[in-house]
Design a protein around this motif. Structure first.
Motif, mmCIF file in Angstrom:
data_model
loop_
_atom_site.group_PDB
_atom_site.id
_atom_site.type_symbol
_atom_site.label_atom_id
_atom_site.label_comp_id
_atom_site.label_asym_id
_atom_site.label_seq_id
_atom_site.Cartn_x
_atom_site.Cartn_y
_atom_site.Cartn_z
ATOM 1 N N GLN A 81 0.823 -1.196 0.000
ATOM 2 C CA GLN A 81 0.000 0.000 0.000
ATOM 3 C C GLN A 81 0.868 1.261 0.000
ATOM 4 O O GLN A 81 1.883 1.317 0.689
ATOM 5 N N TRP A 82 0.449 2.248 -0.801
ATOM 6 C CA TRP A 82 1.124 3.546 -0.867
ATOM 7 C C TRP A 82 0.057 4.613 -0.707
ATOM 8 O O TRP A 82 -0.840 4.754 -1.530
ATOM 9 N N LEU A 83 0.131 5.347 0.411
ATOM 10 C CA LEU A 83 -0.837 6.384 0.738
ATOM 11 C C LEU A 83 -0.110 7.719 0.839
ATOM 12 O O LEU A 83 0.830 7.862 1.618
ATOM 13 N N ASP A 84 -0.551 8.685 0.060
ATOM 14 C CA ASP A 84 0.103 9.987 0.056
ATOM 15 C C ASP A 84 -0.800 11.031 0.694
ATOM 16 O O ASP A 84 -1.971 11.180 0.297
ATOM 17 N N GLY A 85 -0.256 11.751 1.664
ATOM 18 C CA GLY A 85 -1.030 12.729 2.407
ATOM 19 C C GLY A 85 -0.848 14.142 1.891
ATOM 20 O O GLY A 85 -0.309 14.370 0.800
ATOM 21 N N SER A 86 -1.285 15.075 2.702
ATOM 22 C CA SER A 86 -1.211 16.500 2.331
ATOM 23 C C SER A 86 -0.815 17.311 3.553
ATOM 24 O O SER A 86 -1.579 18.132 4.046
ATOM 25 N N ALA A 87 0.377 17.039 4.057
ATOM 26 C CA ALA A 87 0.804 17.664 5.305
ATOM 27 C C ALA A 87 1.084 19.152 5.160
ATOM 28 O O ALA A 87 0.963 19.912 6.124
ATOM 29 N N LEU A 112 -5.900 15.634 3.498
ATOM 30 C CA LEU A 112 -6.263 14.904 2.293
ATOM 31 C C LEU A 112 -5.337 13.700 2.187
ATOM 32 O O LEU A 112 -4.201 13.733 2.654
ATOM 33 N N MET A 113 -5.812 12.643 1.556
ATOM 34 C CA MET A 113 -4.967 11.468 1.347
ATOM 35 C C MET A 113 -5.515 10.673 0.181
ATOM 36 O O MET A 113 -6.727 10.505 0.055
ATOM 37 N N TYR A 114 -4.626 10.221 -0.682
ATOM 38 C CA TYR A 114 -5.067 9.354 -1.772
ATOM 39 C C TYR A 114 -4.257 8.071 -1.758
ATOM 40 O O TYR A 114 -3.148 8.014 -1.216
ATOM 41 N N GLN A 115 -4.824 7.020 -2.344
ATOM 42 C CA GLN A 115 -4.139 5.739 -2.444
ATOM 43 C C GLN A 115 -3.574 5.605 -3.845
ATOM 44 O O GLN A 115 -4.310 5.585 -4.828
ATOM 45 N N GLY A 116 -2.251 5.551 -3.938
ATOM 46 C CA GLY A 116 -1.594 5.493 -5.232
ATOM 47 C C GLY A 116 -1.169 4.089 -5.608
ATOM 48 O O GLY A 116 -1.235 3.154 -4.807
ATOM 49 N N ALA A 117 -0.718 3.959 -6.845
ATOM 50 C CA ALA A 117 -0.223 2.666 -7.332
ATOM 51 C C ALA A 117 1.109 2.342 -6.658
ATOM 52 O O ALA A 117 1.977 3.202 -6.547
ATOM 53 N N SER A 118 1.268 1.114 -6.215
ATOM 54 C CA SER A 118 2.491 0.744 -5.489
ATOM 55 C C SER A 118 3.149 -0.512 -6.055
ATOM 56 O O SER A 118 4.012 -1.104 -5.417
ATOM 57 N N SER A 254 -7.079 -1.392 9.720
ATOM 58 C CA SER A 254 -5.685 -1.587 10.114
ATOM 59 C C SER A 254 -4.808 -1.435 8.877
ATOM 60 O O SER A 254 -5.288 -1.498 7.743
ATOM 61 N N LEU A 255 -3.504 -1.215 9.094
ATOM 62 C CA LEU A 255 -2.555 -1.039 8.003
ATOM 63 C C LEU A 255 -1.519 -2.148 8.036
ATOM 64 O O LEU A 255 -1.005 -2.498 9.097
ATOM 65 N N CYS A 256 -1.207 -2.671 6.876
ATOM 66 C CA CYS A 256 -0.292 -3.802 6.766
ATOM 67 C C CYS A 256 1.167 -3.347 6.805
ATOM 68 O O CYS A 256 1.514 -2.271 6.316
ATOM 69 N N ALA A 257 2.019 -4.178 7.383
ATOM 70 C CA ALA A 257 3.459 -3.917 7.365
ATOM 71 C C ALA A 257 3.924 -3.740 5.921
ATOM 72 O O ALA A 257 3.563 -4.513 5.040
ATOM 73 N N GLY A 258 4.714 -2.702 5.685
ATOM 74 C CA GLY A 258 5.156 -2.393 4.341
ATOM 75 C C GLY A 258 4.340 -1.301 3.685
ATOM 76 O O GLY A 258 4.625 -0.917 2.546
ATOM 77 N N THR A 259 3.356 -0.772 4.394
ATOM 78 C CA THR A 259 2.625 0.388 3.891
ATOM 79 C C THR A 259 3.545 1.604 3.936
ATOM 80 O O THR A 259 4.287 1.797 4.896
ATOM 81 N N ILE A 260 3.500 2.407 2.888
ATOM 82 C CA ILE A 260 4.283 3.639 2.826
ATOM 83 C C ILE A 260 3.339 4.828 2.906
ATOM 84 O O ILE A 260 2.340 4.887 2.189
ATOM 85 N N ILE A 261 3.645 5.771 3.789
ATOM 86 C CA ILE A 261 2.858 6.985 3.957
ATOM 87 C C ILE A 261 3.705 8.169 3.518
ATOM 88 O O ILE A 261 4.823 8.363 4.004
ATOM 89 N N GLY A 262 3.185 8.975 2.584
ATOM 90 C CA GLY A 262 3.902 10.146 2.100
ATOM 91 C C GLY A 262 3.412 11.419 2.748
ATOM 92 O O GLY A 262 2.259 11.531 3.171
ATOM 93 N N SER A 263 4.305 12.401 2.800
ATOM 94 C CA SER A 263 3.998 13.681 3.447
ATOM 95 C C SER A 263 3.230 14.626 2.534
ATOM 96 O O SER A 263 2.629 15.594 2.993
#
Length: 329
Positions: A81-87, A112-118, A254-263
């Motif tokens: 999973q790759w989730l990008d935020g809007s910090a 804001l947050m979107y789920q991108g291709a990973s 819940s979030l799986c190990a290996g999820t990446i969260i972007g700022s």
């Protein structure tokens, strides 16, 4: 501890250590073959990895290789999973202005947050294939974190405990495709091609006081063809820290190990720091000159992104990518 993934004939590469000065790499061990394996078992393997890393750093170049960024993939070559935020809400405000959209006050309260291709991340020196210049290719320099398993409804404070690694990334965007996609109401797909990563992932403890309160206290430098576009400070004007971003993502699942969260794109209100993307630079030009002067990226352009420490050492290594055309078959 600094980790990377060395390219081989598999999708996930081989997990390797990287020396603190980013000059050497060495295999972690066959029993911990990949970054995802390490993250899946982080609670059990963290101390063992630290022990091996200390031995690697004291190895006097025995059983090690020269650090070559072009032989490395993204630290986590593909993610569940790759989730990008809007910090950096100031950036969001400018981006919405660029397409004639107003910004609700709620954006200052909840990210804001979107789920991108990973599934197809790019490595630090992989070429970026420009599909069509009219799509308006732009880079976006960001900080990200890679987490282990995060429980549903985690608090902002507890969320910080689940950060295993910090990374530097480029969330490529096709700006001219964004408005039409968002109007459909389902979010980004075509306007967000494969994301790129700097070669090295760093554990928070290695950064000392440069990592505190869920923020990286360093500047992110971005250049196009050697010309600096900006070096905003990653901690300044970051409205939502990574604890908030992770907690928001885990609000209903819940979030799986290996999820990446972007700022989200690093951005400061101080325009002297410049920008971390061309869209923001163009918007500032509109404000100052009445029109955008800077063009979006074209074939042949070279994008570099890097973070430097207190002694001007590279923290994550460099993203260095050339924009190329589609290969003719």
């Amino acid at each position: 501890m600094r980790l990377a993934s060395k390219k081989n004939n598999t999708r996930d590469g081989i997990l390797v250590f990287v020396s603190a000065d980013l000059t050497r790499v060495g295999n972690v061990g066959n029993d911990i073959p990949t970054m995802q394996f390490a993250l899946d078992h982080w609670d059990r393997l963290d101390i063992e990895l630290q022990k091996r890393y200390q031995k690697f750093n004291n190895s006097n170049n025995e059983n090690t290789e020269i650090f070559l960024a072009n032989q490395l993939s993204a630290p986590l070559p593909r993610a569940y999973q790759w989730l990008d935020g809007s910090a950096y809400v100031h950036h969001v405000e400018l981006a919405r202005k660029s397409r004639g959209a107003t910004m609700p006050e709620s954006f200052w309260v909840e990210p804001l947050m979107y789920q991108g291709a990973s599934d197809t991340f790019l490595g630090p020196e992989d070429n970026f294939v420009l599909v069509d210049k009219s799509y308006g290719l732009d880079f976006e320099s960001e900080i990200g974190v890679i987490i282990n398993d995060v429980p549903l409804g985690v608090s902002e404070q507890d969320a910080l405990k689940h950060i295993c690694l910090i990374v530097l990334l480029n969330d490529w965007s096709y700006r001219e495709l964004v408005p039409a996609e968002l109007q459909k109401g389902f979010g980004f797909v075509n306007s967000k091609p494969s994301t790129s990563f700097a070669p090295v992932a760093v554990v928070p403890s290695d950064l000392g006081d440069l990592w505190k309160d869920g923020k990286l206290h360093l500047a992110v430098e971005s250049k196009v063809n050697g010309i600096k576009i900006g070096d905003p400070l990653a901690s300044v004007d970051m409205v939502f820290n990574f604890g908030k971003l992770i907690s928001h993502a885990a609000k209903t699942r819940s979030l799986c190990a290996g999820t990446i969260i972007g700022s989200g794109t690093v951005s400061n209100r101080d325009i002297k720091r410049g920008s971390s993307c061309l869209l923001e630079k163009r918007m500032l030009e509109v404000i100052e000159f009445g029109k955008a002067i800077t063009d979006y990226l074209k074939i042949g352009d070279l994008v570099t992104i890097e973070v430097f420490g207190k002694n001007h050492e590279s923290v994550f290594g460099k993203i260095k990518q050339e924009v190329v055309g589609v290969a003719i078959k």
